[in-house]
Design an enzyme around this catalytic site. Structure first.
Site, PDB file in Angstrom:
ATOM      1  N   LYS A   1      -7.575   4.259 -20.342  1.00 40.94           N
ATOM      2  CA  LYS A   1      -7.802   4.559 -21.756  1.00 40.94           C
ATOM      3  C   LYS A   1      -6.520   4.288 -22.568  1.00 40.94           C
ATOM      4  CE  LYS A   1     -11.827   6.190 -20.358  1.00 40.94           C
ATOM      5  NZ  LYS A   1     -12.061   5.756 -19.009  1.00 40.94           N
TER       6      LYS A   1
ATOM      7  N   TYR B   1     -15.568  15.679 -18.019  1.00 40.66           N
ATOM      8  CA  TYR B   1     -15.965  14.270 -17.972  1.00 40.66           C
ATOM      9  C   TYR B   1     -17.064  14.099 -16.905  1.00 40.66           C
ATOM     10  CZ  TYR B   1     -15.777   9.474 -16.331  1.00 40.66           C
ATOM     11  OH  TYR B   1     -16.126   8.223 -15.902  1.00 40.66           O
TER      12      TYR B   1
ATOM     13  N   ARG C   1       0.853  -1.203   0.000  1.00 41.14           N
ATOM     14  CA  ARG C   1       0.000   0.000   0.000  1.00 41.14           C
ATOM     15  C   ARG C   1       0.885   1.248   0.000  1.00 41.14           C
ATOM     16  NH1 ARG C   1      -2.110   2.277   4.458  1.00 41.14           N
ATOM     17  NH2 ARG C   1      -2.478   0.328   5.542  1.00 41.14           N
TER      18      ARG C   1
ATOM     19  N   ASP D   1      -6.805  17.235 -16.720  1.00 38.65           N
ATOM     20  CA  ASP D   1      -7.080  15.872 -17.167  1.00 38.65           C
ATOM     21  C   ASP D   1      -6.558  15.755 -18.601  1.00 38.65           C
ATOM     22  OD1 ASP D   1      -8.231  13.556 -18.170  1.00 38.65           O
ATOM     23  OD2 ASP D   1     -10.042  13.753 -16.965  1.00 38.65           O
TER      24      ASP D   1
END
Ligand SMILES: Cc1ncc(COP(=O)(O)O)c(C=O)c1O
Length: 383
Positions: free
Chosen positions: A196, A99, A46, A171
């Site tokens: 993506k 988005y 983590r 972004d």
């Protein structure tokens, strides 16, 4: 190194990994220590993991930043940025053409007392008015935007916001570092839904962030392990593999997209084509100046702006499936109104141009004649 070389060699030294030519997958939750308080680079995944670290260093290098971070999804990455830098009563200004999932996330921050302002920043003077009236903590950009591929002037807006002491985040999912490097244009934080193009094979959900400077990296380094939205080693390994072909994939995506956009612009079933590579696109000149290419997404509006026509197109394509993502090697179609932007109120969707008849194509790297034939056959049914 040039970009096509960088995607293959960035941030990886095989001497650190038993001379393995490709970055190994460290599918481990923990690492052994010889004694208490031993200063080892990896203890618990983590906090940090060697495969994740290679990916984080890779995105930092590709985006010309200083530090990188990898998250379990794109939206977890955006959330970590907002969580790290925004507090109740702070103001964030975000592009209105955003988005859908980020729009929904900001509604949650608004409930927690963050002042969220959406603004049409294709008109840069709109930012001046906001900066004059508010102490803005963060400016959040997305360009080209999803789904209408509208652009904002990154350098100009970043300059204005930074002159008022705001942090500038962006972004960069649609452009990828292949087409634009926002840190070079004055941004502090660059975000990617690596789900993506960076992954490129539609088999991973992952978010990547690159920041420029310790003042942004340090608080993120505290927040990411503290909140735990890390990317798993296997997903990091898959994205590292995908990134190696980013340059060749992007080149083919945008070559196909340009041809498709030009053909669809002449199609009798199409009212409008949105693609920054078309001279008819409202931000074509800015795209030529700001980007190194126009990307692989083409959005169209059907002349027959009805749900029946949309369904007919979707049902009559054989190769291109309806799916809510983009950026993979395969072509896909998305119905923005009911998929990517489903959470947005109807009136806002219409105001932003997200009509019923709008279809967003993620243009894959198949043969362009096969892509066009499949779309053309389906469009004929709407005439
Ligand atoms: C532009 C953009 N940003 C962020 C996201 C969110 O990323 P993820 O789905 O990986 O959480 C998406 C997903 O569609 C997107 O298209």
């Amino acid at each position: 190194m040039k970009f096509a070389t960088d995607v293959i060699h960035a941030a990886y030294n095989n001497e650190d990994h038993k001379r393995a030519i490709m970055p190994p997958l460290y599918q481990n939750s923990m690492f052994a220590m010889h004694e208490i308080n031993e200063n080892v680079p990896f203890k618990y995944s983590r906090l940090s993991n060697p495969t994740r670290k290679i990916l984080e260093d890779t995105i930092a290098e590709l985006e010309h930043g200083t530090h990188g971070f990898a998250f379990g999804s794109g939206i977890a990455g955006i959330d970590c940025i907002f969580r790290t830098f925004l507090r109740p009563n702070d103001t964030i200004v975000a592009v209105s053409d955003l988005y859908g999932g980020c729009h929904d996330l900001l509604q949650i921050y608004a409930q927690w007392g963050v002042n969220v302002i959406f603004a049409d920043l294709t008109q840069p003077e709109n930012l001046d008015k906001i900066l004059a009236e508010h102490q803005v903590k963060m400016l959040w950009l997305e360009t080209p935007s999803n789904p209408l591929l509208r652009l904002v002037d990154i350098e100009l807006l970043a300059k204005k916001a930074k002159a008022h002491g705001a942090i500038v985040g962006i972004d960069n999912t649609f452009a990828t570092p292949y087409l634009q490097n926002p840190i070079d244009m004055g941004c502090d934080i660059v975000f990617h839904s690596a789900t993506k193009y960076l992954c490129g094979h539609s088999d991973v959900l992952l978010g990547l962030v690159a920041v420029n400077g310790k003042e942004f990296a340090k608080p993120m380094q505290m927040m990411l392990p503290a909140t735990g939205a890390i990317a798993g080693p296997m997903d990091c390994w898959l994205v590292l593999r995908g990134i190696k072909t980013l340059a060749v994939r992007m080149e083919q995506h945008q070559k196909n997209a340009q041809i498709l956009a030009e053909r669809l612009e002449k199609h009798p079933a199409i009212a409008k084509v949105y693609y920054p590579g078309l001279p008819s696109h409202e931000h074509h000149e800015l795209a030529k100046r700001q980007m190194r290419g126009f990307g692989g997404v083409v959005t169209v509006c059907l002349k027959n702006d009805t749900i029946e026509a949309v369904n007919s197109v979707i049902q009559n394509m054989d190769m291109i499936y309806l799916a809510s993502s983009l950026g993979g090697v395969e072509s896909l179609v998305n119905h923005c109104y009911s998929q990517s932007h489903s959470g947005m109120p109807h009136d806002l969707k219409i105001e932003l141009g997200i009509k019923l008849g709008l279809l967003r194509f993620s243009v894959g790297i198949e043969d362009i004649d096969d892509i066009y034939a499949d779309i053309d056959k389906a469009l004929q049914t709407t005439l």
